[in-house]
Design an enzyme around this catalytic site. Sequence first.
Site, PDB file in Angstrom:
ATOM      1  N   LYS A 144       7.694  -9.676  -1.873  1.00 38.17           N
ATOM      2  CA  LYS A 144       8.774  -9.002  -1.131  1.00 38.17           C
ATOM      3  C   LYS A 144       9.157  -9.743   0.141  1.00 38.17           C
ATOM      4  CE  LYS A 144       4.650  -6.880  -0.235  1.00 38.17           C
ATOM      5  NZ  LYS A 144       3.576  -6.349  -1.059  1.00 38.17           N
ATOM      6  N   GLU A 149      10.264  -6.551 -10.199  1.00 43.27           N
ATOM      7  CA  GLU A 149       9.902  -5.136 -10.226  1.00 43.27           C
ATOM      8  C   GLU A 149       8.675  -4.867  -9.366  1.00 43.27           C
ATOM      9  OE1 GLU A 149      11.532  -2.320 -12.271  1.00 43.27           O
ATOM     10  OE2 GLU A 149      10.527  -1.766 -10.435  1.00 43.27           O
ATOM     11  N   VAL A 161       8.528  -4.021  -5.064  1.00 42.83           N
ATOM     12  CA  VAL A 161       8.712  -2.725  -4.392  1.00 42.83           C
ATOM     13  C   VAL A 161       8.082  -1.609  -5.222  1.00 42.83           C
ATOM     14  CG1 VAL A 161      10.375  -1.092  -3.403  1.00 42.83           C
ATOM     15  CG2 VAL A 161      10.958  -3.515  -3.514  1.00 42.83           C
ATOM     16  N   GLY A 177       5.006  -0.938  -6.227  1.00 48.36           N
ATOM     17  CA  GLY A 177       3.911  -1.172  -7.164  1.00 48.36           C
ATOM     18  C   GLY A 177       4.351  -0.955  -8.600  1.00 48.36           C
ATOM     19  N   ASP A 229       6.169  -4.695   6.192  1.00 51.15           N
ATOM     20  CA  ASP A 229       6.143  -4.690   4.725  1.00 51.15           C
ATOM     21  C   ASP A 229       7.177  -3.699   4.163  1.00 51.15           C
ATOM     22  OD1 ASP A 229       4.607  -5.283   2.087  1.00 51.15           O
ATOM     23  OD2 ASP A 229       4.628  -3.095   2.220  1.00 51.15           O
ATOM     24  N   LYS A 256      10.681  -4.359   1.849  1.00 40.75           N
ATOM     25  CA  LYS A 256      10.996  -3.634   0.607  1.00 40.75           C
ATOM     26  C   LYS A 256      12.348  -2.932   0.690  1.00 40.75           C
ATOM     27  CE  LYS A 256       6.108  -3.078  -0.580  1.00 40.75           C
ATOM     28  NZ  LYS A 256       4.895  -2.257  -0.300  1.00 40.75           N
ATOM     29  N   GLY A 304      -1.905  -1.996  -5.233  1.00 40.31           N
ATOM     30  CA  GLY A 304      -3.152  -2.107  -5.971  1.00 40.31           C
ATOM     31  C   GLY A 304      -2.974  -2.974  -7.195  1.00 40.31           C
TER      32      GLY A 304
END
Lengths: 426, 426
Positions: free
Chosen positions: B103, B127, B130, B132, B198, B202, B299
Amino acid sequence: MLIKVGLIGAGTVGSGVIDIYLKNKDVIKEKCGTDIKLSIVCDKNISKIEYLKDFNIEITDNFKDVLNKNVDIVVELIGGITVAKEIITSALEKRKHVVTANKYLLAEYGEYIFKLAQDKNACIGFEASVGGGIPIIKALKQGLVANNILNIEGILNGTVNFILSKMEENKTFEEALKIAQNLGYAEKEPDFDINGIDSAHKIIILTALAYGKWIKMDNVLVQGISDILPLDIQIANELGYKIKLIAKSKKEDGKLGVRVCPTMVPKSNILSSISNAYNAILVEGDFVGPTLYYGLGAGKNPTASAVWSDICYIAQKLYSGAGKLYDFNNFNSNIPVKHKYDFESEFYIRILAEDKVGVLYQISRIFADYNISIKMVFQKDIKMENSLVPILIFTHEANYQNVIQASQEINNFDFVKGKVFVCPVE
Amino acid sequence: MLIKVGLIGAGTVGSGVIDIYLKNKDVIKEKCGTDIKLSIVCDKNISKIEYLKDFNIEITDNFKDVLNKNVDIVVELIGGITVAKEIITSALEKRKHVVTANKYLLAEYGEYIFKLAQDKNACIGFEASVGGGIPIIKALKQGLVANNILNIEGILNGTVNFILSKMEENKTFEEALKIAQNLGYAEKEPDFDINGIDSAHKIIILTALAYGKWIKMDNVLVQGISDILPLDIQIANELGYKIKLIAKSKKEDGKLGVRVCPTMVPKSNILSSISNAYNAILVEGDFVGPTLYYGLGAGKNPTASAVWSDICYIAQKLYSGAGKLYDFNNFNSNIPVKHKYDFESEFYIRILAEDKVGVLYQISRIFADYNISIKMVFQKDIKMENSLVPILIFTHEANYQNVIQASQEINNFDFVKGKVFVCPVE
């Protein structure tokens, strides 16, 4: 490149499709990168679409005119499973691509229709068939493609959810239904909605996508909401639950279980917070974990938005110069399907009985006979009609088949009036 | 047809991508319809990926080996904006398709990278950049394609949301951060997360997709969460709110306003119920209405699931025989961007002051000077460190620029200690 679209059915959703075209044609071109033209619209009531001539859109009251015209995509929005089936199969035979919101038709004939589309190298868009404007079909087909889907659980009918939300405000089912009808949320003949059949059609479609198998309606447990009393909603609320019509499709021990029934959902579960005409679908994958998709599950504009997402998707495929146009689907899974009564859960059981000695004793005996262990039983201190008292039972985990048989036996007691109400507790 | 994939970076997400391949290769083939092979993996620490040889996967510690190999898709998962930029541009130059979760890079160089991809007729999958595992990129690009997007509002950083959830349990920011680090939810150097950067990256990506314009970081109001006190969370709770780090991108009066800041969200807003490491993004379109997408926002496994959704999407495009492979995007909108301080909202303002006469009088004068109308002001009956008392103010709708200037003046008073905390109230 100009992609031409023919629309059959200018009812609620169809008129939304026209509205989007007239208002957002430029937005669509900017985002989609290709020109799309609504060339022809068909409706039985042609006077309703007369105004489209001003926009250089052909009109007709004969759907065959659309099929015979040089369109790339046929949009079927008449619903039902007779004429709609003829339209879709004829379009595919002519190697035209199809967009439909027809969940009933796909749930009944999905296997046949997708096979035909594959044979004809045509695309079928059906985003609008489940969850209105929520892009749940594309989420399952693309977003979660690398996952084994473990569970799908959703509120798939906005009408029903609206009625249940109103019942939380202490309305009876009949009163809530009337409000829904007055506001246009429920049709005059809302049987498919309130009996859970519409939700069953939708969960059949999601099941096919998630697990690769079209299951039959007979294999889906379908229970509607008309037997729910305000009392049940109130008890649920006091104990930290809401009653929602949940459509569920779960892989367990290598088998598939699919059901639609009123369910007590704990307030900690995000599905309990979905109110009014909204839909939400929780999808759990082995890598992605739980995901949720939420939005307006029905109505003219949201559903028309989904129809257009399919039109654009197909238009982009055509524009890309792809040779293989059929969107790959694998519906050949041999996963076994459970009997619809074969699942375990905790249950809520509400019995209306005459207020006399020994009632609880006799009821308890039946539960014991069926190996159902009771977690909690209480009488709510309110008198119902005819001086009946409600006996409310929460079970430990039990088998649904046993619970249903026990309920039937209890129904046979003279002192029990009305129908015993049963719903799973999650 | 066999699609070959090269992976660069076998860290957290990269190892998830490998795990999915090893475990769900067959699932992917069944759902995707084409064979995909992970051909080569690169990591600086080659011993970590030694075991892949057993699975017939080539390994290297030099990313150029991946670029020079005959792969169709290059997956960049090293992060950062130096080497990653070189990898992605080199791959595109070689007309290889790219999948990335980066990102930071897209927010900084998105315009350049997408232009290059278009020139080279290559596809970029992002994909995973942003939300997860949440398929929010595809929802915006495809699902809502026919809509004018009116508003995007989201919880885009799982680390931050986890910390705020812990602070609801009466932990300080520092304590909550430590818990997050111990559980692996926060990195050792979590600055980008807790400072809101962050989330800003996004929301820049979502803004580009939704409104067709790449905006600069300088145009985004970015405020992190480190100044939030447990007191603020407690006040919010008492008044029916939760404090969430909300990233927001809204079209208003034909202009675009983008910001990331702690925000008081009423408990009736579904975003307030998103807790722990979950993300959720609310997207409102002119036809679809409000929609929400929810899931694990970070994650290893959820993000790797998103990476695979892109790999499959590109693989299917290649398999379809498409000539035009670049995924159409229009980033040419000329919508004006508001100054980042130029927005109206109600605000919560917390001032820590010495407990003496006249304090409120002097503070009120500043607010009056800046034309800020106060809805409610109160002193919480708790003593902070150094016997300071918190003065808590809720304003009527006011201009952020004015509120910030007023706060700065208030900060200059001798009797005010620490920094005045300001956040919008939705």
